[in-house]
Design a protein around this motif. Sequence first.
Motif, short mmCIF file in Angstrom:
data_model
loop_
_atom_site.label_atom_id
_atom_site.label_comp_id
_atom_site.label_asym_id
_atom_site.label_seq_id
_atom_site.Cartn_x
_atom_site.Cartn_y
_atom_site.Cartn_z
N TRP A 151 -19.50 8.11 14.77
CA TRP A 151 -19.56 7.11 13.95
C TRP A 151 -18.09 7.06 13.27
N PRO A 152 -18.52 4.84 13.80
CA PRO A 152 -17.45 4.49 14.10
C PRO A 152 -16.29 3.84 12.15
N TYR A 153 -16.93 5.27 11.16
CA TYR A 153 -16.10 5.11 10.07
C TYR A 153 -14.74 4.33 9.91
N GLN A 154 -14.31 4.73 10.21
CA GLN A 154 -12.87 4.23 10.01
C GLN A 154 -12.79 3.03 10.63
N GLU A 155 -13.22 2.16 11.43
CA GLU A 155 -13.34 1.54 11.92
C GLU A 155 -13.87 0.16 10.91
N ALA A 156 -14.71 0.43 10.22
CA ALA A 156 -15.62 -0.31 9.79
C ALA A 156 -14.75 -0.06 8.26
N ARG A 157 -13.73 0.85 8.18
CA ARG A 157 -12.79 1.05 6.96
C ARG A 157 -11.33 -0.55 7.05
N ILE B 235 -14.04 1.62 -1.06
CA ILE B 235 -14.98 1.25 0.31
C ILE B 235 -15.20 2.33 1.04
N ASP B 236 -14.65 3.19 1.19
CA ASP B 236 -16.01 4.72 1.11
C ASP B 236 -17.23 4.41 0.94
N LEU B 237 -16.98 4.47 -0.23
CA LEU B 237 -18.56 4.61 -0.92
C LEU B 237 -19.03 3.34 -0.48
N CYS B 238 -18.92 2.06 -0.36
CA CYS B 238 -19.53 1.21 0.30
C CYS B 238 -19.70 1.25 1.58
N ILE B 239 -19.18 1.89 1.79
CA ILE B 239 -19.42 2.39 3.85
C ILE B 239 -20.72 3.73 3.95
N LEU B 240 -20.47 4.46 2.60
CA LEU B 240 -21.66 5.41 2.98
C LEU B 240 -22.76 5.22 2.50
N SER B 241 -22.94 4.18 1.27
CA SER B 241 -23.69 3.20 0.39
C SER B 241 -24.63 2.26 1.87
N PHE C 236 -12.31 -3.68 6.35
CA PHE C 236 -12.92 -4.10 5.04
C PHE C 236 -11.07 -3.84 4.32
N LYS C 237 -10.58 -3.37 4.75
CA LYS C 237 -9.20 -3.37 4.69
C LYS C 237 -8.28 -4.16 5.12
N GLU C 238 -8.03 -4.27 6.24
CA GLU C 238 -6.83 -5.61 7.20
C GLU C 238 -8.25 -6.58 8.56
N PRO C 239 -8.61 -7.48 7.84
CA PRO C 239 -9.49 -8.15 8.31
C PRO C 239 -9.35 -9.70 8.42
N MET C 240 -10.06 -9.88 9.86
CA MET C 240 -9.50 -11.04 10.35
C MET C 240 -9.56 -12.46 9.39
N VAL C 241 -8.38 -12.41 8.19
CA VAL C 241 -8.21 -13.93 8.03
C VAL C 241 -7.06 -15.09 7.97
N ILE C 242 -7.46 -16.29 7.73
CA ILE C 242 -6.19 -17.13 7.46
C ILE C 242 -5.13 -16.66 6.00
N THR C 243 -4.36 -16.86 7.00
CA THR C 243 -3.22 -16.46 5.64
C THR C 243 -2.26 -18.16 5.36
N ASP C 244 -1.81 -18.29 6.18
CA ASP C 244 -1.27 -19.26 6.62
C ASP C 244 -1.34 -20.64 5.45
N GLU C 245 -0.44 -20.85 4.79
CA GLU C 245 -0.89 -22.40 4.12
C GLU C 245 -1.12 -23.67 4.81
N LYS C 246 -0.45 -24.15 5.83
CA LYS C 246 -1.04 -24.60 6.75
C LYS C 246 -1.90 -24.88 7.42
N GLU C 247 -2.19 -23.81 7.13
CA GLU C 247 -3.86 -23.57 8.19
C GLU C 247 -5.02 -24.07 7.17
N LEU C 248 -4.41 -23.33 5.69
CA LEU C 248 -5.25 -23.57 4.69
C LEU C 248 -5.50 -25.60 3.97
#
Length: 382
Positions: free
Chosen positions: A275-281, A225-231, A284-296
């Motif tokens: 430089w907001p690299y920590q927020e970017a990281r 992830i850090d490699l990708c942010i730097l790239s 990538f690590k904890e994105p806002m996504v749906i995980t609830d089976e009922k919603e999917l």
Amino acid sequence: MGIKGLTKLLADNAPKSMKENKFESYFGRKIAIDASMSIYQFLIVVGRSGTEMLTNEAGEVTSHLQGMFSRTIRLLEAGIKPVYVFDGKPPDLKKQELAKRYSKRAEATEDLSEALETANKEDIEKFSKRTVKVTKQHNDDCKRLLRLMGVPVVEAPSEAEAQCAALCKAGKVYAVASEDMDSLTFGSPKFLRHLMDPSSKKIPVMEFEVAKILEELNMTMDQFIDLCILSGCDYCDSIRGIGGLTALKLIRQHGSIENILENLNKERYQIPDNWPYQEARRLFKEPMVITDEKELDIKWSSPDEEGLITFLVNENGFNSDRVTKAIEKIKVAKNKSSQGRLESFFKPTVNPSVPIKRKETPVNNAKETNKKTKAGGGKKKK
């Protein structure tokens, strides 16, 4: 944009993490697809000539509908089970990148005006494509079309790539299909490029496996992830003078962005202010996504024939015979896919250590055409 230069970096430094496959080899596989990327491609390519675009009788653009309809049928005929994922609200960190894109479109609009004045066909073609933007209406049209086709739609709370990766990590789909490489940064176990390319291009599907990437690069997911942010990613500026190869060397040497910053030659490399690299990281690590089976609600169903005819023929001027034939193709494809899965239950048990060769089915090689006779309404919008 995705991750700048990542494909070449992996090809040069982790070649075993990539392999070419035939489109047909994904028979029976569930694939999460970044919908916005596909719609954008359709708006640029399908039925476009300079500033002219395909429209219905009301003058509304139908390129995205024609492209989505044809491409999805091709996937279904190959026994692939697509799940289309649509973007939600972009994260705040992406506002800077979106502002850049807006600025580029504005510049392209000005360049297009000049090209039209001088009647420079080459420039008209080039700059008109750069003014394309996927709108809420385009997305809503495609969601309606896909649901009528019996194909599942997932509306992500934020980034579609992140939601696609989450579906793959949860085992809901075999892989993620997009052209943006940041699906790998979000941790998708398997990632496919060129799955959505037209059959006429005859480009093999490129499959990436994140576990093999980490193994070959000899790094952890956090380091990748850090490699990708730097790239260079969509969430923050990169350090000028540091590209993918230099980023790879620095990560291998120091292990993290924090350690790199402590040891970096500040005179040679200028670090962006705040430089907001920590927020970017974190994104990538904890994105806002749906995980609830009922919603999917990931279910494939029979096409709504009456609904498709109403929407495509009556509302958007598609050719009635073509739509009727297309509906038959969808029905045949879905039956074939179901039969293929059922038959596998009656096959002899195979030693799990031996690779199982999946049954391949022929793909309809008819070219996805952008001729106006195949498009909605067949009219052009200038």
